[in-house]
Scaffold this active site. Structure first.
Site, PDB file in Angstrom:
ATOM      1  N   HIS A 139      -3.841   0.851   8.004  1.00 40.66           N
ATOM      2  CA  HIS A 139      -2.493   1.442   7.959  1.00 40.66           C
ATOM      3  C   HIS A 139      -2.477   2.654   7.018  1.00 40.66           C
ATOM      4  CE1 HIS A 139       2.070   0.954   7.721  1.00 40.66           C
ATOM      5  NE2 HIS A 139       1.806   1.826   6.766  1.00 40.66           N
ATOM      6  N   GLU A 140      -3.028   2.459   5.807  1.00 41.64           N
ATOM      7  CA  GLU A 140      -2.994   3.544   4.811  1.00 41.64           C
ATOM      8  C   GLU A 140      -3.915   4.686   5.212  1.00 41.64           C
ATOM      9  OE1 GLU A 140      -0.592   3.421   2.896  1.00 41.64           O
ATOM     10  OE2 GLU A 140      -0.190   1.279   3.139  1.00 41.64           O
ATOM     11  N   HIS A 187      -2.311   7.045   7.558  1.00 37.68           N
ATOM     12  CA  HIS A 187      -1.360   7.976   6.936  1.00 37.68           C
ATOM     13  C   HIS A 187      -2.047   9.305   6.606  1.00 37.68           C
ATOM     14  CE1 HIS A 187       2.529   6.120   6.306  1.00 37.68           C
ATOM     15  NE2 HIS A 187       1.999   5.006   5.825  1.00 37.68           N
ATOM     16  N   CYS A 195       6.437  -0.364   6.678  1.00 35.65           N
ATOM     17  CA  CYS A 195       5.919   0.792   5.952  1.00 35.65           C
ATOM     18  C   CYS A 195       7.005   1.263   4.993  1.00 35.65           C
ATOM     19  CB  CYS A 195       5.578   1.894   6.953  1.00 35.65           C
ATOM     20  SG  CYS A 195       5.032   3.434   6.211  1.00 35.65           S
ATOM     21  N   LEU A 196       6.628   1.659   3.794  1.00 36.73           N
ATOM     22  CA  LEU A 196       7.622   2.095   2.810  1.00 36.73           C
ATOM     23  C   LEU A 196       8.384   3.340   3.274  1.00 36.73           C
ATOM     24  CD1 LEU A 196       5.707   1.478  -0.560  1.00 36.73           C
ATOM     25  CD2 LEU A 196       7.540   0.098   0.438  1.00 36.73           C
ATOM     26  N   GLY A 221       0.828  -1.199   0.000  1.00 35.89           N
ATOM     27  CA  GLY A 221       0.000   0.000   0.000  1.00 35.89           C
ATOM     28  C   GLY A 221       0.864   1.250   0.000  1.00 35.89           C
ATOM     29  N   GLN A 281       2.860  10.032   1.545  1.00 35.52           N
ATOM     30  CA  GLN A 281       4.175   9.394   1.420  1.00 35.52           C
ATOM     31  C   GLN A 281       4.914   9.834   0.161  1.00 35.52           C
ATOM     32  OE1 GLN A 281       2.507   5.248   2.224  1.00 35.52           O
ATOM     33  NE2 GLN A 281       4.528   5.120   3.148  1.00 35.52           N
TER      34      GLN A 281
HETATM   35 NI    NI Z   1       2.916   3.110   5.574  1.00 38.56          NI
END
Ligand code: NI
Length: 205
Positions: free
Chosen positions: A137-138, A141, A93-94, A46, A51
């Site tokens: 999670h997303e 953000h 997480c990226l 995701g 981000q």
């Molecule tokens: Ni993340």
């Protein structure tokens, strides 16, 4: 088609609250396509707009297995309208390269959102499905909330951040369960009127 730069933890954009998208313009559509390209290039499950430096309420997810065809999901102005159960899952997480910690999540959620064409939809993610945690999670953000805020083990998190030379969580971000829940509720309340009623306005950033 473009691969965007993924912001890393420590960048203030990741802590900001994102704005609703008022219109799915060509610019927004391009952003979404680029977000998908970026997510696939980074082997992520995701990716949320903040981000890639855009504080807009958009995220993309693909939970298909490696040997399956891509199954991209796009969520614009998402709202989690039902959440049930509790489960502990290991997440990364990226924006935190190679850092993982156990976090508590609801085991199932129902989310409503707009797709890339502005069409509203409702999706159920059932217990035990990666999709359910990915959505939470997303969605977090978009409110400047990160997975480490949900960590079940602050010592584990501290060690991970140290190991990868990432900045430590600021003291005021070390929230307990109750505070976190309160913060999420407050942020939900702050949200402007529902997306469907939100016809015209600036085009975000
Ligand atoms: Ni993340």
């Amino acid at each position: 088609m473009a691969i965007l730069k993924i912001l890393k933890y420590g960048d203030p954009v990741l802590r900001q609250k994102s704005k609703e998208v008022s219109k799915i313009s060509k610019k927004i559509r391009t952003l979404i396509e680029n977000m998908l390209d970026t997510m696939y290039a980074a082997n992520g499950v995701g990716l949320a707009a903040p981000q890639v430096g855009e504080n807009l309420r958009i995220f993309v997810i693909d939970v298909s297995a490696e040997n399956e065809p891509y199954r991209p999901l796009v969520f614009v102005n998402p709202k989690i309208i039902k959440k049930e159960g509790a489960i502990c899952v290991k997440e990364g997480c990226l924006s935190f390269p190679e850092a993982y910690t156990n976090v508590r999540r609801y085991s199932e959620v129902r989310v409503k959102a707009l797709d890339i064409n502005g069409k509203p939809f409702v999706m159920d993610a059932r217990g035990g499905e990666l999709l359910a945690y990915a959505i939470q999670h997303e969605n977090d953000h978009l409110d400047g909330i990160l997975f480490i805020d949900h960590s079940r083990n602050i010592f584990e998190t501290t060690e991970i951040l140290k190991k990868y030379n990432l900045p430590q969580i600021e003291d005021d971000k070390l929230l307990n369960e109750e505070e976190l829940e309160k913060m999420i509720l407050e942020r939900e309340k702050e949200n402007p009127k529902p997306a469907e009623d939100n016809k015209e306005e600036a085009d975000g950033n």
